[in-house]
Write a protein that holds these residues in place. Structure first.
Motif, PDB file in Angstrom:
ATOM      1  N   GLY A 226       0.819  -1.214   0.000  1.00 33.32           N
ATOM      2  CA  GLY A 226       0.000   0.000   0.000  1.00 33.32           C
ATOM      3  C   GLY A 226       0.847   1.256   0.000  1.00 33.32           C
ATOM      4  O   GLY A 226       0.517   2.242  -0.673  1.00 33.32           O
TER       5      GLY A 226
ATOM      6  N   ARG B 184       2.259   1.707  -3.471  1.00 31.20           N
ATOM      7  CA  ARG B 184       1.200   2.195  -4.363  1.00 31.20           C
ATOM      8  C   ARG B 184       0.985   3.695  -4.171  1.00 31.20           C
ATOM      9  O   ARG B 184       0.850   4.439  -5.138  1.00 31.20           O
ATOM     10  N   GLN B 185       0.983   4.139  -2.906  1.00 30.67           N
ATOM     11  CA  GLN B 185       0.802   5.564  -2.626  1.00 30.67           C
ATOM     12  C   GLN B 185       1.974   6.381  -3.156  1.00 30.67           C
ATOM     13  O   GLN B 185       1.782   7.461  -3.703  1.00 30.67           O
TER      14      GLN B 185
END
Length: 88
Positions: free
Chosen positions: A67, A70-71
């Motif tokens: 995550g 991805r950010q």
């Protein structure tokens, strides 16, 4: 301040590295140590709960960096060096 201005995707970096550092030390290493020290009976409630927490901690350790990465990718795709962009 310089780091925050230079790397506006610092929140993604914290999620990425935090997954490697925070999840093991908080979720599953204490459970493993407790199992080693106390040696509860196999398949007892405390043994099963500790193994559940170990598995959840391992999953968090894997999902959190994904995550965060991805950010970072989403933030870096619209990043302009030293320019202010409205986050909305």
């Amino acid at each position: 301040m310089f780091i925050g201005i230079t790397f506006p995707f610092f929140d993604g970096l914290l999620g990425f590295f935090g997954g490697f550092g925070f999840a093991p030390t908080t979720y599953f290493i204490p459970c493993i140590i407790w199992l080693i020290m106390r040696k509860p009976a196999k398949y007892s409630l405390s043994w099963l709960m500790n193994w559940c927490f170990i598995i959840i901690g391992m999953l968090l350790m894997l999902v959190s960096p994904i995550g965060g990465l991805r950010q970072i990718i989403l933030d870096a795709s619209k990043y302009k060096f030293y320019s202010y962009s409205d986050p909305a």
